[in-house]
Write a protein that holds these residues in place. Structure first.
Motif, mmCIF file in Angstrom:
data_model
loop_
_atom_site.group_PDB
_atom_site.id
_atom_site.type_symbol
_atom_site.label_atom_id
_atom_site.label_comp_id
_atom_site.label_asym_id
_atom_site.label_seq_id
_atom_site.Cartn_x
_atom_site.Cartn_y
_atom_site.Cartn_z
ATOM 1 N N ARG A 78 9.017 7.218 -6.193
ATOM 2 C CA ARG A 78 9.609 7.777 -4.984
ATOM 3 C C ARG A 78 11.112 7.532 -4.942
ATOM 4 N NH1 ARG A 78 5.269 8.326 -0.383
ATOM 5 N NH2 ARG A 78 6.526 10.191 -0.292
ATOM 6 N N GLU A 89 11.087 11.094 -6.148
ATOM 7 C CA GLU A 89 10.368 11.674 -5.013
ATOM 8 C C GLU A 89 10.209 13.154 -5.352
ATOM 9 O OE1 GLU A 89 9.378 10.158 -2.163
ATOM 10 O OE2 GLU A 89 8.739 11.983 -1.154
ATOM 11 N N SER A 90 8.989 13.657 -5.291
ATOM 12 C CA SER A 90 8.793 15.022 -5.772
ATOM 13 C C SER A 90 7.716 15.757 -4.982
ATOM 14 C CB SER A 90 8.411 14.965 -7.263
ATOM 15 O OG SER A 90 7.923 16.198 -7.714
ATOM 16 N N THR A 103 -2.289 5.099 -7.099
ATOM 17 C CA THR A 103 -3.333 6.031 -7.521
ATOM 18 C C THR A 103 -2.725 7.260 -8.199
ATOM 19 O OG1 THR A 103 -4.774 5.199 -5.788
ATOM 20 C CG2 THR A 103 -5.335 7.348 -6.710
ATOM 21 N N THR A 104 -1.633 7.747 -7.632
ATOM 22 C CA THR A 104 -0.901 8.859 -8.250
ATOM 23 C C THR A 104 -0.515 8.488 -9.681
ATOM 24 O OG1 THR A 104 0.035 9.386 -6.076
ATOM 25 C CG2 THR A 104 1.160 10.302 -8.006
ATOM 26 N N GLY A 157 0.813 -1.214 0.000
ATOM 27 C CA GLY A 157 0.000 0.000 0.000
ATOM 28 C C GLY A 157 0.845 1.263 0.000
ATOM 29 N N GLY A 163 2.181 4.562 -4.462
ATOM 30 C CA GLY A 163 1.967 5.521 -5.556
ATOM 31 C C GLY A 163 1.119 5.000 -6.711
HETATM 32 N N1 LIG Z 1 6.836 10.442 -6.554
HETATM 33 C C1 LIG Z 1 6.320 10.820 -5.378
HETATM 34 N N2 LIG Z 1 6.888 11.808 -4.662
HETATM 35 C C2 LIG Z 1 6.385 12.194 -3.479
HETATM 36 N N3 LIG Z 1 5.269 11.676 -2.931
HETATM 37 C C3 LIG Z 1 4.634 10.684 -3.591
HETATM 38 C C4 LIG Z 1 5.113 10.201 -4.843
HETATM 39 N N4 LIG Z 1 4.271 9.233 -5.258
HETATM 40 C C5 LIG Z 1 3.310 9.115 -4.326
HETATM 41 N N5 LIG Z 1 3.509 9.977 -3.308
HETATM 42 C C6 LIG Z 1 2.685 10.153 -2.110
HETATM 43 O O1 LIG Z 1 2.533 8.903 -1.474
HETATM 44 C C7 LIG Z 1 1.237 8.757 -0.928
HETATM 45 C C8 LIG Z 1 0.570 7.509 -1.442
HETATM 46 O O2 LIG Z 1 0.340 7.651 -2.835
HETATM 47 P P1 LIG Z 1 -0.870 6.924 -3.570
HETATM 48 O O3 LIG Z 1 -2.156 7.222 -2.922
HETATM 49 O O4 LIG Z 1 -0.731 7.218 -5.016
HETATM 50 O O5 LIG Z 1 -0.466 5.422 -3.281
HETATM 51 P P2 LIG Z 1 -1.327 4.101 -3.497
HETATM 52 O O6 LIG Z 1 -0.361 3.040 -3.874
HETATM 53 O O7 LIG Z 1 -2.442 4.364 -4.435
HETATM 54 O O8 LIG Z 1 -1.918 3.853 -2.046
HETATM 55 P P3 LIG Z 1 -3.014 2.743 -1.636
HETATM 56 O O9 LIG Z 1 -2.292 1.447 -1.592
HETATM 57 O O10 LIG Z 1 -3.491 3.182 -0.299
HETATM 58 O O11 LIG Z 1 -4.076 2.778 -2.677
HETATM 59 C C9 LIG Z 1 0.484 10.014 -1.278
HETATM 60 O O12 LIG Z 1 0.521 10.882 -0.183
HETATM 61 C C10 LIG Z 1 1.268 10.594 -2.436
HETATM 62 O O13 LIG Z 1 1.158 11.998 -2.462
#
Ligand SMILES: Nc1ncnc2c1ncn2[C@@H]1O[C@H](COP(=O)(O)OP(=O)(O)OP(=O)(O)O)[C@@H](O)[C@H]1O
Ligand SMILES: [Mg+2]
Lengths: 282, 94
Positions: free
Chosen positions: A192, A223-224, A27-28, A22, A25
């Motif tokens: 990241r 990481e950004s 969803t991002t 989890g 990133g």
């Molecule tokens: N490249 C990046 N640089 C900095 N922060 C990041 C980066 N990618 C993701 N994040 C941050 O990490 C956190 C988790 O990201 P995201 O929701 O996309 O993950 P996820 O894998 O979809 O999570 P989940 O498993 O809960 O669905 C968010 O706060 C997002 O802003």
């Protein structure tokens, strides 16, 4: 007599964004990749498979416009067209939000397949944002995929979970179960990525991760700061002004559609006064 | 507002403020149980279509319900596509 201009049928390609672990990133990445594809003119829809924990709507900035959701469509309470939300920034982009109230059991294999088949008639790319874990929601998100983007952080538990997910992609999916079908095309998206921490030996290098997972690399997202900013305002990072992360996702999108782009990692180009005075000490 | 055209209040990171505003609107709806809305909307829609059908022939596909949730009020938008040669079932609409 039938010299009509035939419109090209849509590509109808299903791509799952998955990871096991989890918060890495997914969803991002789903938001950025779908916006990037749509920007290039491909008709793209992004589906939230994280039933009960709707979040893609926030990331895409359409949370106020959700009326019907994916589960309403599966259960026959709404038609697909009613549940699709047209993005206000890019005409070729749509979002299919998930339900905030139901549970994962509402995702049936037949229901998901019906919806995907209907989407294939209209869309070039269907991006499935998987929930974390390897349970029903994640299984349903990957089951009908043609391609997979395995989002991985350069960190042990993330790499381990990615390996597990790669195993599932090659065994528990429709393509794996269909004799004669090509296997799912899986690629790793390293997110990241932190130059400083890799240089200091705290984080595994890209080469380390690829050596372990043994699948092609789709891209490296640094990481950004731009990612948090973009999520605050509900804009996919590729639409939120220039940044290292935006460029990385644009490159990944180019590779996804078959272009050859050299691998590069750009830091955010906005050194503060302090950093400039200090030179490049990290 | 301030004397010199700028204020000394620490400037809030604007994207963080946007995040907070968005969450407040959304959570206000979710806590009120706004997520059950679709169930009645589905009925509302079919009844509206029925009423319209008394006057003009419309197709199920031509009905579109949109919602925009706001801080104090939400806006429900119902678009009904009338086919070009829509025949008036009765009355004088065109
Ligand atoms: N490249 C990046 N640089 C900095 N922060 C990041 C980066 N990618 C993701 N994040 C941050 O990490 C956190 C988790 O990201 P995201 O929701 O996309 O993950 P996820 O894998 O979809 O999570 P989940 O498993 O809960 O669905 C968010 O706060 C997002 O802003
Ligand atoms: Mg997510």
């Amino acid at each position: 007599m039938t010299t009509q201009l035939m419109e090209e049928p849509p590509l109808g390609r299903v791509i799952v964004i998955t990871s096991g672990k989890g918060g890495v990133g997914k969803t991002t990445s789903a938001a950025a990749i779908s916006a990037g594809l749509a920007q290039r003119g491909y008709k793209t829809v992004v589906i939230d498979f994280d039933v009960g924990l709707r979040n893609l709507d926030m990331t895409m900035g359409c949370e106020r416009r959700v009326v019907f959701d994916f589960i309403n469509v599966i259960q026959g309470d709404a038609r697909l067209k009613q549940a699709l939300i047209r993005d206000k920034r890019i005409e070729t982009l749509s979002i299919l939000p998930t339900s905030q109230t139901r549970d994962k059991d509402a995702l049936t294999k037949e229901g998901v397949e019906t919806v995907l088949n209907e989407l294939k008639e209209d869309f070039d790319y269907i991006i499935c944002d998987s929930p974390a874990g390897i349970e029903r929601g994640a299984q349903m998100a990957m089951y009908f995929a043609d391609e997979a983007v395995v989002v991985t952080n350069p960190e042990v538990s993330s790499v381990r979970d990615s390996d597990r997910v790669l195993g599932l992609l090659s065994s528990q999916t429709k393509r794996a179960e269909t004799e004669g079908a090509d296997p799912i095309k899986a690629q790793v998206l390293l997110t990241r990525h932190d130059r400083g921490r890799i240089d200091s030996g705290e984080m595994m290098t890209v080469e380390d991760v690829l050596e372990i997972l043994a699948v092609p690399l789709l891209g490296i997202v640094p990481e950004s700061q731009a990612v948090l900013r973009a999520s605050n305002v509900g804009t996919p990072v590729v639409l939120d002004g220039p940044s290292g992360a935006a460029t990385a996702y644009e490159d990944a999108v180019a590779r996804l559609i078959g272009e050859e782009v050299q691998m590069r990692v750009l830091a955010d180009r906005r050194p503060g006064l302090f950093q400039r005075l200090l030179g490049r000490t990290a | 507002m301030s004397f010199f055209g700028f204020s000394f209040k620490p400037r809030r990171a604007t994207s963080a403020q946007t995040a907070k505003d968005r969450l407040q609107v959304l959570l206000a709806h979710e806590r009120r149980g706004g997520s059950t809305a679709p169930d009645y909307l589905s009925h509302l829609q079919s009844e509206i279509v029925e009423v319209i059908r008394k006057y003009v022939e419309v197709d199920d596909e031509g009905v579109d319900i949109r919602m925009e949730k706001g801080q104090d009020v939400s806006c429900l938008e119902i678009n009904i596509e009338l086919p070009c040669g829509a025949t008036a079932v009765r009355g004088t609409q065109s």
